[in-house]
Scaffold this motif. Structure first.
Motif, PDB file in Angstrom:
ATOM      1  N   SER A 165      32.030  43.792  46.660  1.00  0.00           N
ATOM      2  CA  SER A 165      33.266  44.124  45.975  1.00  0.00           C
ATOM      3  C   SER A 165      34.286  43.005  46.097  1.00  0.00           C
ATOM      4  CB  SER A 165      33.842  45.437  46.506  1.00  0.00           C
ATOM      5  OG  SER A 165      34.328  45.257  47.815  1.00  0.00           O
ATOM      6  N   SER A 166      34.185  42.166  47.127  1.00  0.00           N
ATOM      7  CA  SER A 166      35.142  41.080  47.279  1.00  0.00           C
ATOM      8  C   SER A 166      34.680  39.813  46.564  1.00  0.00           C
ATOM      9  CB  SER A 166      35.405  40.799  48.757  1.00  0.00           C
ATOM     10  OG  SER A 166      34.246  40.330  49.390  1.00  0.00           O
ATOM     11  N   TRP A 194      36.903  40.750  34.356  1.00  0.00           N
ATOM     12  CA  TRP A 194      38.303  40.700  34.767  1.00  0.00           C
ATOM     13  C   TRP A 194      39.223  40.728  33.562  1.00  0.00           C
ATOM     14  CZ3 TRP A 194      39.358  41.142  39.808  1.00  0.00           C
ATOM     15  CH2 TRP A 194      38.302  40.877  40.704  1.00  0.00           C
ATOM     16  N   THR A 223      39.909  36.977  46.083  1.00  0.00           N
ATOM     17  CA  THR A 223      40.110  38.383  45.747  1.00  0.00           C
ATOM     18  C   THR A 223      41.096  39.009  46.726  1.00  0.00           C
ATOM     19  OG1 THR A 223      38.215  39.082  47.053  1.00  0.00           O
ATOM     20  CG2 THR A 223      37.821  38.669  44.709  1.00  0.00           C
ATOM     21  N   ASP A 258      42.964  43.236  47.571  1.00  0.00           N
ATOM     22  CA  ASP A 258      42.848  44.690  47.398  1.00  0.00           C
ATOM     23  C   ASP A 258      41.391  45.148  47.309  1.00  0.00           C
ATOM     24  OD1 ASP A 258      45.585  44.916  47.477  1.00  0.00           O
ATOM     25  OD2 ASP A 258      45.851  45.131  45.322  1.00  0.00           O
ATOM     26  N   GLN A 304      39.571  44.269  43.999  1.00  0.00           N
ATOM     27  CA  GLN A 304      40.064  44.816  42.733  1.00  0.00           C
ATOM     28  C   GLN A 304      41.003  43.866  41.989  1.00  0.00           C
ATOM     29  OE1 GLN A 304      38.740  47.698  41.383  1.00  0.00           O
ATOM     30  NE2 GLN A 304      37.417  47.193  43.117  1.00  0.00           N
ATOM     31  N   LYS A 305      41.513  42.855  42.687  1.00  0.00           N
ATOM     32  CA  LYS A 305      42.374  41.854  42.063  1.00  0.00           C
ATOM     33  C   LYS A 305      41.819  40.475  42.364  1.00  0.00           C
ATOM     34  CE  LYS A 305      46.581  44.582  42.280  1.00  0.00           C
ATOM     35  NZ  LYS A 305      47.941  44.689  42.835  1.00  0.00           N
ATOM     36  N   ILE A 331      42.865  41.706  36.937  1.00  0.00           N
ATOM     37  CA  ILE A 331      42.485  43.037  37.390  1.00  0.00           C
ATOM     38  C   ILE A 331      41.006  43.271  37.058  1.00  0.00           C
ATOM     39  CG2 ILE A 331      43.009  45.506  37.241  1.00  0.00           C
ATOM     40  CD1 ILE A 331      45.361  43.721  38.229  1.00  0.00           C
ATOM     41  N   ARG A 332      40.246  43.768  38.046  1.00  0.00           N
ATOM     42  CA  ARG A 332      38.818  44.024  37.818  1.00  0.00           C
ATOM     43  C   ARG A 332      38.639  45.152  36.808  1.00  0.00           C
ATOM     44  NH1 ARG A 332      34.175  42.610  40.430  1.00  0.00           N
ATOM     45  NH2 ARG A 332      35.210  41.923  42.332  1.00  0.00           N
ATOM     46  N   GLU A 357      36.338  48.088  35.378  1.00  0.00           N
ATOM     47  CA  GLU A 357      35.297  48.978  35.930  1.00  0.00           C
ATOM     48  C   GLU A 357      34.184  49.177  34.934  1.00  0.00           C
ATOM     49  OE1 GLU A 357      35.289  49.883  39.098  1.00  0.00           O
ATOM     50  OE2 GLU A 357      37.197  48.904  39.355  1.00  0.00           O
TER      51      GLU A 357
END
Length: 161
Positions: A36-37, A43, A133, A135, A138-139, A158-159, A161
């Motif tokens: 996730s990181s 994006w 990255t 959060d 997620q960013k 911003i990622r 989904e």
């Protein structure tokens, strides 16, 4: 414990099983966090002036671990769909921005990625680039700069989904 050796064996086996299970769970959590990181993924970029969503950039990693990013979709309804990079001065001159690789040669550097370049299709300029990255992945903070990192600007993507 000497009176009940089978009980001691049972307790030791249970402790080992629980430790193994806990280790597996921690390893799985670490792998999920690492994934996730990672900047790999889709994006949403944000326009510097309007602060509105601008485009979707897909970041991929090649077999050497190097990252690149390609514009896959425009999000600004005021821009023509076939917009081209008229300001570009390299091989991307007059090429469609959708499908264009704007980030290349990013390499892992500690907690981030560095050593690559990013193209700003609005002005055709190519900048050195670094990213990391935040959060929990997620960013994505993308910094384009000239010379040293202090001389540049950052965007937070911003990622998707």
């Amino acid at each position: 414990m000497t009176q009940f050796p089978e009980r001691a064996h049972f307790v030791a086996r249970r402790a080992l099983r629980n430790a193994t299970l806990a280790g597996a769970l921690l390893a799985g959590a670490a792998a999920a966090f690492a994934q996730s990181s990672s900047p790999v993924g889709m994006w949403q970029t944000i326009d510097d002036h309007t602060h509105q969503p601008k485009a979707i950039v897909q970041i991929t990693q090649d077999e050497n671990g190097t990252l690149s990013g390609k514009v896959i979709k425009g999000l600004n309804p005021n821009e023509p769909p076939g917009r081209r990079c008229t300001a570009c001065t390299d091989a991307r001159k007059d090429q469609p921005i959708i499908g264009m690789t704007i980030i290349n040669d990013m390499k892992k550097d500690g907690d981030g990625w560095d050593g690559g370049q990013i193209l700003d299709p609005d002005n055709g300029k190519i900048y050195r680039c670094k990213m990391h990255t935040e959060d929990g992945g997620q960013k994505l903070v993308v910094r384009g700069y000239i010379g040293i990192s202090l001389l540049g600007r950052s965007q937070t993507w911003i990622r998707e989904e």
